[in-house]
Design an enzyme around this catalytic site. Sequence first.
Site, PDB file in Angstrom:
ATOM      1  N   GLU A  91       0.830  -1.202   0.000  1.00 54.03           N
ATOM      2  CA  GLU A  91       0.000   0.000   0.000  1.00 54.03           C
ATOM      3  C   GLU A  91       0.865   1.253   0.000  1.00 54.03           C
ATOM      4  O   GLU A  91       1.918   1.288   0.628  1.00 54.03           O
ATOM      5  CB  GLU A  91      -0.937  -0.028   1.204  1.00 54.03           C
ATOM      6  CG  GLU A  91      -2.027  -1.064   0.997  1.00 54.03           C
ATOM      7  CD  GLU A  91      -2.878  -1.329   2.228  1.00 54.03           C
ATOM      8  OE1 GLU A  91      -4.050  -1.669   2.038  1.00 54.03           O
ATOM      9  OE2 GLU A  91      -2.386  -1.218   3.349  1.00 54.03           O
ATOM     10  N   CYS A 104       3.366   8.447   0.962  1.00 49.67           N
ATOM     11  CA  CYS A 104       3.912   7.506   1.920  1.00 49.67           C
ATOM     12  C   CYS A 104       4.139   6.173   1.197  1.00 49.67           C
ATOM     13  O   CYS A 104       3.206   5.618   0.614  1.00 49.67           O
ATOM     14  CB  CYS A 104       2.916   7.347   3.077  1.00 49.67           C
ATOM     15  SG  CYS A 104       3.400   6.111   4.274  1.00 49.67           S
ATOM     16  N   CYS A 111       6.287  -6.895   7.210  1.00 50.46           N
ATOM     17  CA  CYS A 111       7.377  -6.341   8.020  1.00 50.46           C
ATOM     18  C   CYS A 111       7.781  -7.380   9.069  1.00 50.46           C
ATOM     19  O   CYS A 111       6.937  -8.059   9.645  1.00 50.46           O
ATOM     20  CB  CYS A 111       6.921  -5.059   8.720  1.00 50.46           C
ATOM     21  SG  CYS A 111       8.238  -4.269   9.670  1.00 50.46           S
ATOM     22  N   CYS A 115       6.067  -5.006  15.652  1.00 53.47           N
ATOM     23  CA  CYS A 115       5.620  -4.080  16.706  1.00 53.47           C
ATOM     24  C   CYS A 115       4.188  -4.488  17.085  1.00 53.47           C
ATOM     25  O   CYS A 115       3.356  -4.716  16.196  1.00 53.47           O
ATOM     26  CB  CYS A 115       5.648  -2.641  16.204  1.00 53.47           C
ATOM     27  SG  CYS A 115       7.288  -2.124  15.685  1.00 53.47           S
ATOM     28  N   CYS A 118       0.935  -2.700  15.707  1.00 56.67           N
ATOM     29  CA  CYS A 118       0.903  -2.379  14.274  1.00 56.67           C
ATOM     30  C   CYS A 118       0.347  -3.551  13.474  1.00 56.67           C
ATOM     31  O   CYS A 118       0.801  -4.686  13.623  1.00 56.67           O
ATOM     32  CB  CYS A 118       2.310  -2.035  13.802  1.00 56.67           C
ATOM     33  SG  CYS A 118       2.462  -1.900  12.020  1.00 56.67           S
ATOM     34  N   CYS A 348      -1.371   5.745  10.035  1.00 56.48           N
ATOM     35  CA  CYS A 348      -0.211   5.030  10.553  1.00 56.48           C
ATOM     36  C   CYS A 348      -0.652   3.768  11.293  1.00 56.48           C
ATOM     37  O   CYS A 348      -1.571   3.806  12.098  1.00 56.48           O
ATOM     38  CB  CYS A 348       0.555   5.899  11.529  1.00 56.48           C
ATOM     39  SG  CYS A 348       1.032   7.450  10.823  1.00 56.48           S
TER      40      CYS A 348
HETATM   41  S1  SF4 Z   1       5.415  -0.041  13.106  1.00 54.59           S
HETATM   42 FE1  SF4 Z   1       4.755  -1.762  11.794  1.00 54.59          FE
HETATM   43  S2  SF4 Z   1       5.654  -1.362   9.776  1.00 54.59           S
HETATM   44 FE2  SF4 Z   1       6.738  -0.038  11.273  1.00 54.59          FE
HETATM   45  S3  SF4 Z   1       8.514  -1.258  11.927  1.00 54.59           S
HETATM   46 FE3  SF4 Z   1       6.880  -1.728  13.397  1.00 54.59          FE
HETATM   47  S4  SF4 Z   1       5.868  -3.561  12.564  1.00 54.59           S
HETATM   48 FE4  SF4 Z   1       7.089  -2.668  10.907  1.00 54.59          FE
END
Ligand code: SF4
Length: 370
Positions: A91, A104, A111, A115, A118, A348
Amino acid sequence: MQDLYSQSLADLEQYCTRLAVSTVHAKTLYRRLFKDFDTTPWTTPGLPHGLAEQMPHDMRCTTASIAEESQSRYDGTVKFLVRMEDGSLVESVLMPEKKRITLCLSSQVGCAMACTFCHTGRMGLKRNLTAGEIAAQVVLAQRWIRDHAAWREERGYPGFAAISNIVFMGMGEPLDNIDEVSQALRILSDPMGLNLSLRKISVSTAGHLDGLKILLERFPKVSLALSLHATTERERSQLMPINRRWPIGTILDYLRNFYQQRDDDACLLVQYTVIRGVNDTLDHADRMVELLRGVPVKLNLIPLNEVEPSRFQSPEPESLQRFRDHLNAAGVRVMIRYSKGQDIAAACGQLVVSAEKRRLSPSAEAVTIS
Ligand code: SF4
């Protein structure tokens, strides 16, 4: 067959040299590719016969396309679901503001940083994007702007409008893909091509020290954004597993030293997602002031975007303002930033492709920070 979008101007000059034609033609090809969005630039009139004949056998543009687009009713933000040649979906998000248009970008499919707050992190890492796939996101978005006069008019750019800023804050940890991101920076910032100044390109990191050292050695002028989100090593390690490998104290020591050696007014953009009951007390604010001491920063407080499935909640408006005011009083340059495109899940932490979203279920483990 090489991907043309992955070539820097220097690469195309070397290619011209190998074909024994003047390197001046590389500039023509680059302009056609990135200013005119011509995917067959070897058809440009006036190119030497040998170059025009040989190039389609050696190179072509990756065939990334916009699979879906959704537009916010409130702020004109447009989210693109981009399909890469192998079917991978990422995206990118176009965010119009009065004086700039920011795109962006994603740097990876998924990823690996995991986190806990996220959605993209829950996908895991599928693969890195190539420099060409990163550049293609910019080409697609710029072409979309060119072809959507009504959007331009509505946003106050009746004539031509160009993307002015890039943020690597989409899917992925850009510094976990440092070589392809570096090549993308060369391509995006080339005056013959997309011509984006490095200062207007922000690379965001969750704190990948190895990648950070390489990035700042190669591109000391690029803007840097650090996702902080917690104020002690223990709390940060719980929210962001990368902190176990590279503690935030070590990252900030490195950056303190980096900025102290500079003689300009560059500063670090710090992003802090504020999560109710997790990182939003005045003690957190006090610790943040200490943690960031000696680093020139601009701090963005981003109230968490609540998306399902998630155990985390947005902060109360009053506590968010109190938090901001407390930091302000301590001399920190701080702003509350409400994410754009919230109605289209473009904000975000919300970037996760639709197919994956259906697969996700609420995390079994609650993250408790005391
Ligand atoms: S916030 Fe999400 S996209 Fe960014 S580094 Fe952490 S897991 Fe990866």
